[in-house]
Design a protein around this motif. Sequence first.
Motif, PDB file in Angstrom:
ATOM      1  N   GLU A   1      21.913  13.910  21.093  1.00 36.02           N
ATOM      2  CA  GLU A   1      21.549  15.158  21.769  1.00 36.02           C
ATOM      3  C   GLU A   1      22.702  16.127  21.525  1.00 36.02           C
ATOM      4  OE1 GLU A   1      21.144  14.904  26.006  1.00 36.02           O
ATOM      5  OE2 GLU A   1      20.117  16.839  26.160  1.00 36.02           O
ATOM      6  N   ALA A   2      22.430  17.208  20.784  1.00 32.95           N
ATOM      7  CA  ALA A   2      23.504  18.100  20.338  1.00 32.95           C
ATOM      8  C   ALA A   2      23.359  19.467  20.974  1.00 32.95           C
ATOM      9  CB  ALA A   2      23.481  18.223  18.819  1.00 32.95           C
ATOM     10  N   PHE A   3      24.494  20.109  21.172  1.00 31.75           N
ATOM     11  CA  PHE A   3      24.513  21.401  21.871  1.00 31.75           C
ATOM     12  C   PHE A   3      25.227  22.456  21.022  1.00 31.75           C
ATOM     13  CE2 PHE A   3      25.508  17.789  24.727  1.00 31.75           C
ATOM     14  CZ  PHE A   3      24.239  17.610  25.251  1.00 31.75           C
ATOM     15  N   THR A   4      24.606  23.611  20.926  1.00 30.02           N
ATOM     16  CA  THR A   4      25.273  24.729  20.238  1.00 30.02           C
ATOM     17  C   THR A   4      25.346  25.928  21.168  1.00 30.02           C
ATOM     18  OG1 THR A   4      23.159  25.442  19.279  1.00 30.02           O
ATOM     19  CG2 THR A   4      24.547  24.027  17.922  1.00 30.02           C
ATOM     20  N   ASP A   5      26.343  26.763  20.931  1.00 27.46           N
ATOM     21  CA  ASP A   5      26.460  27.967  21.748  1.00 27.46           C
ATOM     22  C   ASP A   5      25.703  29.117  21.087  1.00 27.46           C
ATOM     23  OD1 ASP A   5      28.032  28.946  19.697  1.00 27.46           O
ATOM     24  OD2 ASP A   5      29.934  28.617  20.757  1.00 27.46           O
ATOM     25  N   GLU A   6      25.854  30.313  21.631  1.00 23.81           N
ATOM     26  CA  GLU A   6      25.053  31.434  21.147  1.00 23.81           C
ATOM     27  C   GLU A   6      25.400  31.829  19.719  1.00 23.81           C
ATOM     28  OE1 GLU A   6      25.366  34.395  24.187  1.00 23.81           O
ATOM     29  OE2 GLU A   6      23.905  33.344  25.446  1.00 23.81           O
ATOM     30  N   ASP A   7      26.617  31.485  19.299  1.00 20.13           N
ATOM     31  CA  ASP A   7      27.000  31.791  17.917  1.00 20.13           C
ATOM     32  C   ASP A   7      26.626  30.651  16.955  1.00 20.13           C
ATOM     33  OD1 ASP A   7      28.115  34.182  18.783  1.00 20.13           O
ATOM     34  OD2 ASP A   7      30.006  33.167  19.317  1.00 20.13           O
ATOM     35  N   GLY A   8      25.977  29.639  17.513  1.00 20.11           N
ATOM     36  CA  GLY A   8      25.559  28.532  16.658  1.00 20.11           C
ATOM     37  C   GLY A   8      26.618  27.466  16.482  1.00 20.11           C
ATOM     38  N   ASN A   9      27.740  27.604  17.166  1.00 22.35           N
ATOM     39  CA  ASN A   9      28.793  26.586  17.042  1.00 22.35           C
ATOM     40  C   ASN A   9      28.367  25.296  17.730  1.00 22.35           C
ATOM     41  OD1 ASN A   9      30.712  28.326  15.752  1.00 22.35           O
ATOM     42  ND2 ASN A   9      30.917  29.339  17.745  1.00 22.35           N
ATOM     43  N   LEU A  10      28.666  24.185  17.081  1.00 16.75           N
ATOM     44  CA  LEU A  10      28.386  22.882  17.670  1.00 16.75           C
ATOM     45  C   LEU A  10      29.449  22.607  18.734  1.00 16.75           C
ATOM     46  CD1 LEU A  10      26.794  20.188  17.644  1.00 16.75           C
ATOM     47  CD2 LEU A  10      28.345  19.408  15.844  1.00 16.75           C
ATOM     48  N   THR A  11      29.044  22.701  19.993  1.00 18.11           N
ATOM     49  CA  THR A  11      30.025  22.535  21.067  1.00 18.11           C
ATOM     50  C   THR A  11      30.177  21.089  21.496  1.00 18.11           C
ATOM     51  OG1 THR A  11      28.271  23.030  22.632  1.00 18.11           O
ATOM     52  CG2 THR A  11      29.700  24.859  21.991  1.00 18.11           C
ATOM     53  N   GLY A  12      29.203  20.291  21.169  1.00 18.81           N
ATOM     54  CA  GLY A  12      29.331  18.883  21.527  1.00 18.81           C
ATOM     55  C   GLY A  12      28.030  18.134  21.302  1.00 18.81           C
ATOM     56  N   PHE A  13      28.110  16.798  21.468  1.00 15.06           N
ATOM     57  CA  PHE A  13      26.881  16.005  21.415  1.00 15.06           C
ATOM     58  C   PHE A  13      27.060  14.680  22.125  1.00 15.06           C
ATOM     59  CE2 PHE A  13      29.089  14.682  17.535  1.00 15.06           C
ATOM     60  CZ  PHE A  13      28.768  13.348  17.375  1.00 15.06           C
ATOM     61  N   THR A  14      25.954  14.126  22.541  1.00 20.98           N
ATOM     62  CA  THR A  14      25.959  12.765  23.074  1.00 20.98           C
ATOM     63  C   THR A  14      25.292  11.853  22.060  1.00 20.98           C
ATOM     64  OG1 THR A  14      23.816  12.934  24.167  1.00 20.98           O
ATOM     65  CG2 THR A  14      25.759  13.640  25.429  1.00 20.98           C
ATOM     66  N   HIS A  15      25.689  10.633  22.081  1.00 18.64           N
ATOM     67  CA  HIS A  15      25.229   9.661  21.074  1.00 18.64           C
ATOM     68  C   HIS A  15      24.973   8.355  21.814  1.00 18.64           C
ATOM     69  CE1 HIS A  15      26.326   7.624  16.938  1.00 18.64           C
ATOM     70  NE2 HIS A  15      25.261   7.077  17.487  1.00 18.64           N
ATOM     71  N   ASP A  16      23.713   8.028  21.979  1.00 25.53           N
ATOM     72  CA  ASP A  16      23.361   6.735  22.570  1.00 25.53           C
ATOM     73  C   ASP A  16      23.003   5.790  21.442  1.00 25.53           C
ATOM     74  OD1 ASP A  16      22.423   8.727  24.991  1.00 25.53           O
ATOM     75  OD2 ASP A  16      23.053   6.753  25.728  1.00 25.53           O
ATOM     76  N   VAL A  17      23.636   4.632  21.442  1.00 26.14           N
ATOM     77  CA  VAL A  17      23.295   3.648  20.414  1.00 26.14           C
ATOM     78  C   VAL A  17      22.803   2.380  21.110  1.00 26.14           C
ATOM     79  CG1 VAL A  17      25.764   3.097  20.174  1.00 26.14           C
ATOM     80  CG2 VAL A  17      24.156   2.292  18.455  1.00 26.14           C
ATOM     81  N   VAL A  18      21.634   1.931  20.663  1.00 27.57           N
ATOM     82  CA  VAL A  18      20.987   0.786  21.300  1.00 27.57           C
ATOM     83  C   VAL A  18      20.742  -0.285  20.252  1.00 27.57           C
ATOM     84  CG1 VAL A  18      19.171   0.099  22.898  1.00 27.57           C
ATOM     85  CG2 VAL A  18      19.640   2.535  22.542  1.00 27.57           C
ATOM     86  N   GLY A  19      21.142  -1.509  20.564  1.00 32.25           N
ATOM     87  CA  GLY A  19      20.893  -2.612  19.640  1.00 32.25           C
ATOM     88  C   GLY A  19      21.666  -3.835  20.088  1.00 32.25           C
TER      89      GLY A  19
END
Lengths: 726, 154
Positions: free
Chosen positions: A462-480
């Motif tokens: 799940e990734a987040f960008t700000d109004e300028d399109g910058n990647l401000t962060g993300f979450t990464h769930d890994v299942v296995g």
Amino acid sequence: MHTKTKQDKSVNSRRSFLKNSGGVALLIGGAGILPQIVSCKNESEIINAVNENGVSAWVQLTKEGLITIFSPATEMGQGSMTALPIIFAEEMDADWDKVSVEFAPQDADLYGRDLKWKGRSMMTFGSTGVMSYYSILRQAGAQARYILLSSAAKRWDVDIKNLTTGPSKIIHKESNREMSYGEVVSFLEIPSNIPTIPDDQLKDPKDFRLIGSVTPRTDIPYKVNGTAQFAMDLKLPDMLYGSINRGRLHGAKPTLKNEGKIKEMPGVVGVYDIGYGIGIVTESVTEGFMARHFLEIDWSKSDASGFNSADAFDTYDKVLEDGKSGKEMHNEGDVKLARESAANTYVFDYKNDYIYHGQQEPLNAVARVAEDGASAEVWIGTQNGVDTAADIAGALGISVASVTVHQQYLGGGFGRRTLSDYGVEAALLAKEVAPRPVKLIWTREDDLQYGMYRPASLQRMEAFTDEDGNLTGFTHDVVGDGVRLIADGSDINGYKIPNHKVVMHIVPHGIRVKHWRAVGHGTNKFAIECMMDEIAAEQNTDPVEFRKKILEPKPLATLEKVATMANWGKSLPSGRARGVAFLERSRTFSSGICEISLDRSSGKIRVHHFWSAHDAGVVIQPDSVVAQMEGGIVMGLSSIFNEQITIVNGEAQQSNYNDYPIIRMHDLPETIETEILKTTTPPAGIGESSTPLVACAVANAFFAMTGKRLRHMPFTPARVLEALAS
Amino acid sequence: MAKYTININDENQEVEASEKTHLLWIVREQLGLMGTKYSCGIGACGACTVHIDGKSTRSCITPITAVIDGQKITTIEGLSSDSSHPVQKAWVEAQVPQCGYCQSGQIMHAAGLLNQNPSPSKEEIVKYMSANLCRCGTYMRIAKAVEMAAGTDS
């Protein structure tokens, strides 16, 4: 860690190689321990020196000037048996033409290095060989040189400070005198005080003769004429052969129904229940294979019973949908805030199936247990000889000091050979027929079906960008499945992304899982790098330009380099497209670009060119690294197009190379080009770096060509067609 | 068990085996010629490649009874006595092997190709050498080394 058993073990191992020497061994502490010099003819002196000082012998020198360097790492194709001795020889200022290399005895106290998570260890894993031994071997080499210099200074009655060295010779410029290292042997003396050589007195890297040069690998002459000895190649007097039926259901227990009949078969010496399999010992290989066909075994159920890999992803999805909490593996910044303040949020899923190591030498080992059962010898190709000795000792109920492990070449490891199971099995069978040695051979089918696979997993980003399109962060769930295996490589070293969180969710299936070249990087980098590409595409930004904005300077240089190599951005012939990927593995930064074409009727993707650029700091063996990167890309291609273990009711459905079809030459790219950046930072680990570039670069190229995403490895023709139709 | 005479690396050897035994295991475990490798046992990977009358053959699926009529068997040990066969020299020059386990088979297969076709095209090399697996992925260097051995590299 096994108990320290310096007394017996180090003496035994040392005795075995010192006996062969006509010269002296320079016993040098790896970490500045008191060094000693001992004539090889005086065995008691050696034993005393070793026992009293815990010194390690990295090198032997004869009067003829022949130098033997002991290499502490496994050789499984990655070139450590050349790279590590070169580091030592560089600082010793040895003439490389006079150097031969042998495996160091399996003794972590003497030849190990300290690992944060494990303590002192000789294990070869995770591309760490050069990285972890660089400073140890430089120091040891420099101390060996010091010992030679001090003896020469005394002989000539000059100040040691006025002595210099050239390849295997000591030079006193003022008096215009020289003497070879071999000449020193006859009057070598134990210096009263051997200093730790300070870093600024080690060689200036600009003076390196060996490090960074193209030096032919020491093992290759033996690998072109059949004389390189793998454990499989041992032939001992009176040797018997072992074969074990472990069934196809991992964890199931056998009940043998026809022991009497099997025992009567030709060549059968004995039949043994080892708890998870039935072992047969025979006079010949063929008799063992024949007898196995007639085994009638009832298998119990196990934790894997009823598991179907096709259903795993529904389970994984449910784990995330149900919001079950997992184990937090990374949490930098504040992803909650990034989510709340995001102008755009993206959610992407990626998946991978199980894959198998497929190393070309099936697991095997030769073991001999003494008639009284009190000691054992094992010949084995292992990434972890020290723990193998401890595990065998445990299985036989004897002391670790009574187990000798003879390291052999490995016919591939890729992570499978860090475990001792096959050595223990050989020892257990050998105990039954002691003192006759047993060569235990896993068939290819054993190796695959009772394999340990890279776990299947689901990655939800799940990734987040700000109004300028910058990647401000993300979450990464890994299942296995697989303890920590699935989260390895989920870090984002090299990127400047302020908010980042990784949560691991373990779902056990009873299937045996294991590290596979680059471990979780193959799957997690696939997810991260495809995510980057998707966001760039959403923003209509070039994927190289998108990454340039968020990479630190050092890793950025690899991306810029590979973009130049590939001439990124140039117009391509019709029917071609390109994809890019970046990653960090074992402190090495790597960027890759591939060019593909696609047969839209069959769903077959063809990779035509692959470019990669890497910053691994100081590189000991540039050509060997290039070879590793080439091979790693080939292995990556194989894994993303051809390789898939499917499990039905707990049993792997594949059995051999016919239905687990490793890539062949006709599916190779026309070119693979690798550049190693010349940098001066200490060596990083690079052996696995190129493999995980492949999946993301190819999937991203596929998107560039079709506008569709490949989200599930392997990219079989059926999955490609499905993506095209979506 | 039966006794057979086979001609291997230009010598006649007496061996004893059941008729179901494959040549691979005779070569390795009876004669101690360990350069020829076991890897798949089904003729899929080529690690066990030897020459029979100069022709590349998979010893893991060749029954002993198929080679007892005077066929000349050559293993990697018999390809040259001093690693001087052009294919072996090219393999060193190109630094082909990594783990090395498949390489005896690769070298024998390449030598078998050059026996039949001394100047193979790149396409012919790729087609022929695709019979042999290398898990380390040394294929780029294998292809180059075969060209070097054939003298067709540019």
